[in-house]
Design an enzyme around this catalytic site. Structure first.
Site, mmCIF file in Angstrom:
data_model
loop_
_atom_site.group_PDB
_atom_site.id
_atom_site.type_symbol
_atom_site.label_atom_id
_atom_site.label_comp_id
_atom_site.label_asym_id
_atom_site.label_seq_id
_atom_site.Cartn_x
_atom_site.Cartn_y
_atom_site.Cartn_z
ATOM 1 N N HIS A 139 -45.881 -3.680 -56.716
ATOM 2 C CA HIS A 139 -46.737 -3.349 -55.570
ATOM 3 C C HIS A 139 -47.745 -4.471 -55.381
ATOM 4 O O HIS A 139 -48.209 -5.064 -56.354
ATOM 5 C CB HIS A 139 -47.494 -2.037 -55.843
ATOM 6 C CG HIS A 139 -48.047 -1.411 -54.613
ATOM 7 N ND1 HIS A 139 -49.244 -1.804 -54.065
ATOM 8 C CD2 HIS A 139 -47.548 -0.459 -53.807
ATOM 9 C CE1 HIS A 139 -49.475 -1.083 -52.973
ATOM 10 N NE2 HIS A 139 -48.453 -0.272 -52.789
ATOM 11 N N ASP A 193 -42.101 4.957 -54.165
ATOM 12 C CA ASP A 193 -40.714 5.042 -53.688
ATOM 13 C C ASP A 193 -39.717 5.244 -54.804
ATOM 14 O O ASP A 193 -38.529 5.458 -54.551
ATOM 15 C CB ASP A 193 -40.368 3.766 -52.914
ATOM 16 C CG ASP A 193 -41.218 3.663 -51.666
ATOM 17 O OD1 ASP A 193 -41.883 2.626 -51.472
ATOM 18 O OD2 ASP A 193 -41.281 4.648 -50.917
HETATM 19 C C1 SDX Z 1 -44.623 0.507 -50.291
HETATM 20 O O1 SDX Z 1 -48.718 -2.053 -49.331
HETATM 21 C C2 SDX Z 1 -48.600 -0.781 -49.534
HETATM 22 O O2 SDX Z 1 -49.593 -0.083 -49.762
HETATM 23 C C3 SDX Z 1 -47.189 -0.242 -49.414
HETATM 24 C C4 SDX Z 1 -46.982 1.219 -49.771
HETATM 25 C C5 SDX Z 1 -47.661 2.141 -48.777
HETATM 26 O O3 SDX Z 1 -47.914 3.302 -49.150
HETATM 27 O O4 SDX Z 1 -47.853 1.723 -47.608
HETATM 28 O O5 SDX Z 1 -47.466 1.484 -51.083
HETATM 29 C C6 SDX Z 1 -45.483 1.586 -49.732
HETATM 30 O O6 SDX Z 1 -44.182 -0.328 -49.547
HETATM 31 C C7 SDX Z 1 -44.430 0.420 -51.791
HETATM 32 C C8 SDX Z 1 -43.619 -0.843 -52.221
HETATM 33 C C9 SDX Z 1 -42.138 -0.535 -51.969
HETATM 34 N N1 SDX Z 1 -41.311 -1.755 -52.201
HETATM 35 C C10 SDX Z 1 -40.495 -1.841 -53.231
HETATM 36 O O7 SDX Z 1 -40.426 -1.026 -54.154
HETATM 37 C C11 SDX Z 1 -39.572 -3.063 -53.166
HETATM 38 C C12 SDX Z 1 -39.568 -3.763 -54.528
HETATM 39 N N2 SDX Z 1 -40.883 -4.347 -54.761
HETATM 40 C C13 SDX Z 1 -41.084 -5.734 -54.402
HETATM 41 O O8 SDX Z 1 -40.319 -6.222 -53.370
HETATM 42 C C14 SDX Z 1 -42.531 -6.181 -54.474
HETATM 43 O O9 SDX Z 1 -43.036 -5.678 -55.637
HETATM 44 C C15 SDX Z 1 -43.465 -5.835 -53.327
HETATM 45 C C16 SDX Z 1 -42.922 -6.265 -52.021
HETATM 46 C C17 SDX Z 1 -43.724 -4.374 -53.300
HETATM 47 C C18 SDX Z 1 -44.784 -6.553 -53.603
HETATM 48 O O10 SDX Z 1 -44.512 -7.906 -53.537
HETATM 49 P P1 SDX Z 1 -45.701 -8.989 -53.720
HETATM 50 O O11 SDX Z 1 -47.009 -8.362 -53.928
HETATM 51 O O12 SDX Z 1 -45.570 -9.984 -52.610
HETATM 52 O O13 SDX Z 1 -45.356 -9.606 -55.087
HETATM 53 P P2 SDX Z 1 -44.334 -10.798 -55.293
HETATM 54 O O14 SDX Z 1 -43.109 -10.574 -54.445
HETATM 55 O O15 SDX Z 1 -45.083 -12.077 -55.153
HETATM 56 O O16 SDX Z 1 -43.907 -10.549 -56.820
HETATM 57 C C19 SDX Z 1 -44.738 -11.050 -57.862
HETATM 58 C C20 SDX Z 1 -43.735 -11.403 -58.959
HETATM 59 C C21 SDX Z 1 -42.574 -12.265 -58.470
HETATM 60 O O17 SDX Z 1 -42.137 -13.024 -59.556
HETATM 61 P P3 SDX Z 1 -42.640 -14.605 -59.621
HETATM 62 O O18 SDX Z 1 -42.200 -15.242 -58.305
HETATM 63 O O19 SDX Z 1 -44.153 -14.556 -59.750
HETATM 64 O O20 SDX Z 1 -41.927 -15.178 -60.818
HETATM 65 O O21 SDX Z 1 -43.122 -10.186 -59.444
HETATM 66 C C22 SDX Z 1 -41.719 -10.224 -59.171
HETATM 67 C C23 SDX Z 1 -41.484 -11.287 -58.137
HETATM 68 O O22 SDX Z 1 -40.188 -11.859 -58.284
HETATM 69 N N3 SDX Z 1 -41.365 -8.909 -58.669
HETATM 70 C C24 SDX Z 1 -40.281 -8.224 -59.017
HETATM 71 C C25 SDX Z 1 -40.368 -7.015 -58.311
HETATM 72 N N4 SDX Z 1 -41.478 -7.002 -57.567
HETATM 73 C C26 SDX Z 1 -42.089 -8.183 -57.793
HETATM 74 N N5 SDX Z 1 -39.260 -8.503 -59.841
HETATM 75 C C27 SDX Z 1 -38.311 -7.554 -59.957
HETATM 76 N N6 SDX Z 1 -38.315 -6.365 -59.314
HETATM 77 C C28 SDX Z 1 -39.338 -6.065 -58.487
HETATM 78 N N7 SDX Z 1 -39.359 -4.895 -57.860
#
Ligand code: SDX
Length: 429
Positions: free
Chosen positions: A306, A364
């Site tokens: 998140h 989720d």
């Molecule tokens: C919702 O914003 C809100 O409040 C949203 C929400 C709401 O109520 O409105 O809470 C609802 O959207 C919840 C989130 C649902 N999405 C997912 O579950 C999809 C999977 N999660 C990711 O795509 C990700 O965690 C996000 C999109 C939720 C957040 O992404 P960020 O903050 O941009 O973080 P990032 O992509 O920069 O990740 C940081 C690191 C990365 O690694 P590095 O590049 O630093 O090496 O963490 C890794 C990412 O690769 N990473 C994951 C991961 N999420 C982040 N690795 C594996 N699996 C994951 N799920």
């Protein structure tokens, strides 16, 4: 409160900017004058360090895993109240008295029907259209049916549009579901509360009486409360930006629905359940954990991570409890997907990759298992998220419209394209 400032050394000068403190949470550095004073923009793709507005509605402490709506913790609201009470709180800032709640319930209930001609609107879609595509289209079209509540400068019309959207979203969502499965639309029933009415519109058929299971209706209410609002997330920011141009509230909510659909946001509940069924069995979890950690593999654990929560999403805990309640009520003893989800969570929370990156289950992760048990197809999961989030979008839109300092949102950019050059006739290229 003492005024403090932040100093920036730039272009051989020292620039000072005001620092403002909220009631709780991080301070902000007001950089409104930065471009005028320095000729430079800030640069923050994804807005990881940017506050886009001032708001009194929802506060999230990502490190502590805290979520407050108008100061009330989400677990208390989900435990003690119903969804329309949470709607009233988000919209008006205080918990309603009994009289205020009865009046609000009455007003919302009597707006749950949609214009009869809207039912013809659905027939333009293919039956196998994704329900979120139908929601984008039908909700966007509401302004074609209710243009008597599109004048955003009129507080009465703003209120009517807000009530209409909260009230009609479940009806439209149920119609999208019924159209998807080829069953007739079921009209709202005024004697049912919000969630019970929604379940009735989705699962009743004209051929027999449908009794709503009160345990499932309570779970549905709680699921709606958990999804109601969440500060300046992507879809809420979309609604605020659309609203800042003066677009009518129906069009703004349609924009929010479109943004919510993405798998990185509201679409994650559908993606998370599809991922759990792809994993299929606990034995395959290590393979998917390895893929999630592999930089060259775009696969991510859906329902994990998140932007704000670097701790357990407080909603996920309540969601997990609700999942067990629903499965228990339905007598579903060993749901293979729940086994996979719980084992996946256990492994991920002890894995150094997820610990270092502070990746925890978000709302989720468990919602899909519950919604599937309630009888919804995965394609309806994000639709349910949109039904609940409509009140958050509308409350944030209302706060923005009523802000005397409100102006159109128009970010700038770092331009890295070609400098000016002359046109070359095609014969000379
Ligand atoms: C919702 O914003 C809100 O409040 C949203 C929400 C709401 O109520 O409105 O809470 C609802 O959207 C919840 C989130 C649902 N999405 C997912 O579950 C999809 C999977 N999660 C990711 O795509 C990700 O965690 C996000 C999109 C939720 C957040 O992404 P960020 O903050 O941009 O973080 P990032 O992509 O920069 O990740 C940081 C690191 C990365 O690694 P590095 O590049 O630093 O090496 O963490 C890794 C990412 O690769 N990473 C994951 C991961 N999420 C982040 N690795 C594996 N699996 C994951 N799920």
């Amino acid at each position: 409160m003492t005024e403090s400032t932040a100093k920036l050394e730039f272009g051989g000068k020292t620039h000072e900017f005001k620092v403002r403190s909220g009631s709780v949470g991080p301070d902000v550095i007001d950089i409104g004058a930065l471009y005028k004073d320095t000729g430079a923009f800030t640069y923050d793709p994804g807005f990881t360090s940017t506050a886009s507005c001032e708001s009194e509605i929802t506060f999230i402490d990502g490190d502590e895993g805290i979520l407050l709506h108008r100061g009330y913790p989400i677990d208390q609201l989900a435990e003690h109240g119903d969804f329309l009470e949470a709607c009233y709180l988000l919209l008006y800032g205080e918990l309603p008295t009994k009289a205020q709640k009865d009046d609000f319930d009455y007003r919302v209930t009597r707006h749950t029907m949609v214009h009869e001609q809207m039912s013809r609107f659905f027939t333009g879609f293919r039956r196998d259209a994704h329900p979120m595509a139908v929601m984008c289209g039908v909700v966007g079209a509401l302004s074609a049916f209710y243009h008597d509540s599109t004048d955003i400068s009129d507080p009465h019309q703003r209120m009517v549009a807000s009530i209409r959207l909260i009230a009609k979203m479940p009806t439209i969502a149920a119609m999208a579901y019924k159209y998807h499965i080829g069953q007739p639309f079921i009209y709202p029933k005024n004697e049912l509360n919000f969630a019970a009415n929604f379940l009735h519109m989705c699962f009743a058929v004209p051929c027999e009486e449908y009794k709503v299971n009160p345990v499932l209706a309570r779970a549905m209410e709680r699921i709606f409360i958990l999804h109601a609002d969440h500060e300046q997330n992507a879809s809420t920011s979309t609604v605020r930006l659309a609203g800042s141009s003066g677009a009518n509230p129906f069009a703004c909510i349609a924009a929010g629905i479109a943004c919510l659909w993405g798998p990185a946001h509201g679409g994650a509940n559908e993606a998370a359940l599809n991922m759990l069924s792809e994993i299929g069995h606990v034995d395959r979890i290590p393979e998917f954990i390895a893929r999630a950690k592999d930089k060259n593999d775009p696969f991510r654990l859906m329902g994990f991570g998140h932007r704000v929560y670097k701790n357990y999403d407080p909603r996920a805990k309540i969601m997990q409890k609700t999942t067990h309640e629903v499965l228990g009520e339905l007598g579903i003893k060993d749901d293979p997907m729940l086994d996979v989800a719980m084992e996946l969570e256990k492994i991920a929370l002890t894995d150094s990759y997820f610990i270092e990156k502070k990746l925890y289950p978000n709302i989720d992760f468990y919602s899909g298992i519950t919604l599937k048990a309630l009888g919804f197809p995965t394609t309806m999961f994000t639709v349910l998220f949109a039904v609940a989030r409509t009140v958050g979008w509308i409350a944030q839109w209302k706060e923005m419209i009523e802000d005397p300092h409100q102006k159109i949102g128009r970010p700038r950019q770092l331009y890295t394209g070609s400098p000016e050059r002359d046109y070359v006739p095609i014969a000379k290229r």
